[in-house]
Design a protein around this motif. Sequence first.
Motif, PDB file in Angstrom:
ATOM      1  N   UNK A 162       0.848  -1.199   0.000  1.00 18.54           N
ATOM      2  CA  UNK A 162       0.000   0.000   0.000  1.00 18.54           C
ATOM      3  C   UNK A 162       0.883   1.247   0.000  1.00 18.54           C
ATOM      4  N   UNK A 163       0.539   2.224  -0.808  1.00 19.41           N
ATOM      5  CA  UNK A 163       1.216   3.521  -0.776  1.00 19.41           C
ATOM      6  C   UNK A 163       0.459   4.405   0.208  1.00 19.41           C
ATOM      7  N   UNK A 164       0.877   4.365   1.449  1.00 21.26           N
ATOM      8  CA  UNK A 164       0.143   5.074   2.504  1.00 21.26           C
ATOM      9  C   UNK A 164       0.204   6.582   2.329  1.00 21.26           C
ATOM     10  N   UNK A 165       1.218   7.067   1.628  1.00 24.37           N
ATOM     11  CA  UNK A 165       1.287   8.512   1.407  1.00 24.37           C
ATOM     12  C   UNK A 165       0.120   8.996   0.557  1.00 24.37           C
ATOM     13  N   UNK A 166      -0.437   8.078  -0.259  1.00 22.42           N
ATOM     14  CA  UNK A 166      -1.601   8.436  -1.053  1.00 22.42           C
ATOM     15  C   UNK A 166      -2.827   8.719  -0.217  1.00 22.42           C
ATOM     16  N   UNK A 167      -2.817   8.265   1.049  1.00 19.47           N
ATOM     17  CA  UNK A 167      -3.935   8.541   1.948  1.00 19.47           C
ATOM     18  C   UNK A 167      -3.949  10.006   2.401  1.00 19.47           C
ATOM     19  N   UNK A 168      -2.817  10.688   2.171  1.00 21.75           N
ATOM     20  CA  UNK A 168      -2.717  12.092   2.578  1.00 21.75           C
ATOM     21  C   UNK A 168      -2.311  12.925   1.359  1.00 21.75           C
ATOM     22  N   UNK A 169      -3.173  12.967   0.338  1.00 25.57           N
ATOM     23  CA  UNK A 169      -2.777  13.585  -0.936  1.00 25.57           C
ATOM     24  C   UNK A 169      -2.457  15.066  -0.824  1.00 25.57           C
ATOM     25  N   UNK A 170      -3.041  15.740   0.134  1.00 22.03           N
ATOM     26  CA  UNK A 170      -2.789  17.168   0.279  1.00 22.03           C
ATOM     27  C   UNK A 170      -1.695  17.452   1.294  1.00 22.03           C
ATOM     28  N   UNK A 171      -1.019  16.390   1.761  1.00 27.62           N
ATOM     29  CA  UNK A 171       0.106  16.499   2.691  1.00 27.62           C
ATOM     30  C   UNK A 171      -0.256  17.360   3.906  1.00 27.62           C
ATOM     31  N   UNK A 172      -1.341  16.993   4.532  1.00 27.22           N
ATOM     32  CA  UNK A 172      -1.761  17.730   5.722  1.00 27.22           C
ATOM     33  C   UNK A 172      -1.142  17.155   6.993  1.00 27.22           C
ATOM     34  N   UNK A 173      -0.672  15.920   6.929  1.00 25.76           N
ATOM     35  CA  UNK A 173      -0.179  15.251   8.137  1.00 25.76           C
ATOM     36  C   UNK A 173       1.277  15.590   8.418  1.00 25.76           C
ATOM     37  N   UNK A 174       1.645  15.469   9.678  1.00 28.66           N
ATOM     38  CA  UNK A 174       3.006  15.743  10.117  1.00 28.66           C
ATOM     39  C   UNK A 174       3.725  14.431  10.394  1.00 28.66           C
ATOM     40  N   UNK A 175       5.048  14.445  10.236  1.00 29.16           N
ATOM     41  CA  UNK A 175       5.852  13.270  10.547  1.00 29.16           C
ATOM     42  C   UNK A 175       6.211  13.297  12.032  1.00 29.16           C
ATOM     43  N   UNK A 176       5.322  12.782  12.831  1.00 26.11           N
ATOM     44  CA  UNK A 176       5.527  12.793  14.268  1.00 26.11           C
ATOM     45  C   UNK A 176       6.344  11.570  14.689  1.00 26.11           C
ATOM     46  N   UNK A 177       7.133  11.676  15.764  1.00 27.64           N
ATOM     47  CA  UNK A 177       7.869  10.500  16.249  1.00 27.64           C
ATOM     48  C   UNK A 177       6.923   9.497  16.895  1.00 27.64           C
ATOM     49  N   UNK A 178       7.119   8.233  16.535  1.00 25.12           N
ATOM     50  CA  UNK A 178       6.312   7.139  17.074  1.00 25.12           C
ATOM     51  C   UNK A 178       7.249   6.054  17.600  1.00 25.12           C
ATOM     52  N   UNK A 179       6.723   5.091  18.339  1.00 25.84           N
ATOM     53  CA  UNK A 179       7.578   4.012  18.841  1.00 25.84           C
ATOM     54  C   UNK A 179       8.323   3.325  17.701  1.00 25.84           C
ATOM     55  N   UNK A 180       9.564   2.947  17.974  1.00 23.50           N
ATOM     56  CA  UNK A 180      10.373   2.274  16.970  1.00 23.50           C
ATOM     57  C   UNK A 180      10.248   0.765  17.106  1.00 23.50           C
ATOM     58  N   UNK A 181      10.815   0.065  16.164  1.00 20.98           N
ATOM     59  CA  UNK A 181      10.634  -1.386  16.076  1.00 20.98           C
ATOM     60  C   UNK A 181      11.211  -2.105  17.299  1.00 20.98           C
ATOM     61  N   UNK A 182      10.452  -3.058  17.873  1.00 24.87           N
ATOM     62  CA  UNK A 182      10.958  -3.815  19.030  1.00 24.87           C
ATOM     63  C   UNK A 182      11.735  -5.048  18.566  1.00 24.87           C
ATOM     64  N   UNK A 183      13.039  -4.936  18.495  1.00 19.89           N
ATOM     65  CA  UNK A 183      13.854  -6.044  18.006  1.00 19.89           C
ATOM     66  C   UNK A 183      13.749  -7.253  18.940  1.00 19.89           C
ATOM     67  N   UNK A 184      13.733  -8.428  18.346  1.00 14.70           N
ATOM     68  CA  UNK A 184      13.720  -9.679  19.112  1.00 14.70           C
ATOM     69  C   UNK A 184      15.170 -10.135  19.279  1.00 14.70           C
ATOM     70  N   UNK A 185      15.823  -9.626  20.286  1.00 14.28           N
ATOM     71  CA  UNK A 185      17.257  -9.880  20.449  1.00 14.28           C
ATOM     72  C   UNK A 185      17.525 -11.232  21.124  1.00 14.28           C
TER      73      UNK A 185
END
Length: 930
Positions: A887-910
């Motif tokens: 899926x091209x998720x950027x297409x869900x925001x065609x007018x670029x109204x959303x901000x790139x906010x920090x979210x939780x990062x990947x939980x590695x299985x170490x």
Amino acid sequence: MSYGDDARERVSQLSPKRLALLALELQDRLNTIELAAHEPIAIVGMACRLPGGLDRPEAFWRLLRDGGDAITEVPKERWDVDAYYDPDLTSPLTMNTRWGSFIHGVDGFDPEFFGISYREACAMDPQQRLLLEVSWEALERAGMSTAQIAGTDAGVFIGCASVDYYSLMRNPPTRGGSGVAMSIMANRLSYFFDLRGPSMTIDTACSSSLVAANLACQALRNGTIRMALVGGVNLILSPVTTISASQAGMMAPDGRCKTFDERANGYVRSEGCGVVVLKRLSDAVADRDHILAVIRGLAVNQDGRTGVITAPNGLAQQAVVRKALKDAGLDPAALTYIEAHGTGTALGDSIEVEALGKVFAARPGGPACALGSVKTNLGHTEAAAGVTGLIKLVLALQHREIPPVVHLQKQNPHIRLDDTPFYIPTSVSPWPSGAVPRAAGLSSFGVGGTNAHVIIEEAPPQPDVPREDRDGKRECLLPLSATNESSLRALARSYADHLVERPETSIADLCQVAGGGRAHFQHRLVLPVATVDDAIVPLCQFSEGGEAQGIKRGTVSAGRRPKMAFLFTGQGSQYAGMGRAFYEQQPVFREAIERCAEALRPHLPVPLSSIMFPAPGESPPIDETACTQPALFALGYALAELWKSWGVVPDVVMGHSVGEYTAACVAGVFSLEEGLSLIATRGRLMQELTRPGAMALVAADVERVERAIGDRKERVGIAAINGPNSVVVSGLPDDVGLVLRDLEDDYVFTTPLKVSQAFHSPLMSPVLEPFRQAAMRVQFEAPRIPMLSNLSGQAFGPGVIPDAAYWVEHIRAPVRFSEQVNTLASQGCDVFVELGPHDTLVKMARRCLSEAAGRGILPLTSLAPDGDVDRRFLEAIGELYVRGAQIDWRGMDPEQRCRRIPLPTYPFSRRRCWLEDHEMRPFPREELET
């Protein structure tokens, strides 16, 4: 004549006016080059792994603000400190400190995530592994997925100066050595992320990572690259360097960097890893990145010949700061904070502060300027010291606070702050008032004399769309994925915790970053959400292993994605207002409809918008054939453009009757304008027919219907074969009535259809010749996407063109829909997407297949007369996502109204990836002595 003489000769022949214009043009070019050479560099992402469990910038800031430190005794897993510790430095081959700052769990790694075998992971320097993880987190925090940067010219610049893991190996590699070679520190990142720009590991000792930043910024400014990963890493795995530094009198016995204090007696070694993502400021603004701070100026120099190669040079330190200020185009008065190198040695600290005083003395009456050093909190992270200080500065600028200098009891008497703007904060305080935007300097000096200084400025104001305009009242789709089940549950938990901590989070921002700013793996879930509360409970339930309301899950086989067919609906499915919600809310759909409307302007009696989206109280001509067919074409085309904008691209296309024209356009058989002209002509010619027609659906097989038609073939025909027992008859009303009566007498179910013409019947004969003449003017091509034929039920062969003759026959011949569906199934298509006003075709398609084959098909629709189109599309996208669609998720925001906010990062299985005891070189004193 030489080239120079020839050039001068040609210039001398120019007129004064032309010479003046040429001079202006050259000056403009020089100005452009000069501006580019000093363009600010945006920091758009950062991540860290630091001692004390500081695995993200937010945790690091809490330690800084609270004035804490992360110093501990040397852990047993590093070495037996008792075997090497002796406070008496006259004792050879010992260390006078028991202390350090260590990252917990450096033996842990998730090799499968990074596509590395367990055996190779054990042979890799854990510094490489740490860089892989922290770089991944920095990119995620920047809202960049690996798919977006793969194959680009992005550069990698890493500071590293230690090879302890190599020294632990009893049998170091004799060939290759990619797991422990210093150069591979940066190359490993370029290889994994598929980055094609410069990739280098820099070792200038303590200034390594800040020198790396300097090189990255130069490459960005000169246009060599568009993005850079910059970082530094340091792990302390062997006692050898600590012993050497102790014997040289460089280590603080109490394990504390007492920067600026009269008790300063050495430094403490520390581990750390930090990575930042850099772009030119202009690019970051254009890309709508979340800008954390800006690098305004940088400089690197060398001490040259000093009394001792390791001795600091105050004049060189002054020079590098002045050079950085000049590069930034700033006066010293613009800086209100300096993050000093500040290792905590009596001589080094006083030389550094004296050098700063000489640079900043020329700002009488200017604002106060704070002095600090992160080494008082963490110790000296050595090759990672520069990037550690950089991350600290970014955090301080974001919070507009100055964290305290720790362990300062009494100022070093050799440090004189009189007649300087400097003060040393001992408690957290607001950022000093002064120039705006706020700016700070950062120094990092290598033990061999390579000095670096960077000027950091707070992020410029960034245009923001109000949250209510981004979110509205619409649901969004939250996608999460991981490489295994346990990591997916852990990720769900971290998102739930994040939303509990930040209930003000915009749902649109959340879903856009989770979709468009993350890589997507085999284990997937999606959750439709409209509010933060909608997300928290289901995510918590899922993380705990329970049933979660609203969550849809799927596991995708590696490399597997669904094979999709687009099915375009034909005439009879139309209704007034079809697609109105998309027209009002989706720019891609609206632009497609408007393009169709413009092309149809000469062909329709009224504008297309009046046909499709009538005003309240209007009676649109949507059911008039001349209007119906172009309107359905336009709708199907706009829906295809909308699906494609979200990354949903067909592997095969087909249509039912009129719908095949749209399928052909999408497949590239003819242009949009030619297709619209052709379908408008078709509709007009059919509407002009004066003979009335009738059509009816018959629940019987083809043979039974043909027997009922008998000798009426010149007046009644089979218009469509929609299933094993679903046939449409078409012809003169009286004759159709007689056929139906015969069938009903045999208890065959029939249903008359509401039509004005007898499509796909002998009654279409009068339109064939005029339509042929119109079709001959169209340039037809072979389908670029596999396309199934209504006439044969099969795909067009390679190079076969559906030409004018084909479309003429298409008017008269029956639609073999049932055969088309079986062809799709035989080709492995497992997703049928209907692009039309109803779910007519996907329902018919399921009936064409066996029960077993039908169960494997995912039917998706685009519209329904009374349905919630937003929810329908979200459900469809969610179904596709959990089945492996890209899926091209950027297409869900065609007018670029959303901000790139920090979210939780990947939980590695170490898991533990380390040398076995028999593979490691011991360090008993007797071996060191030899």
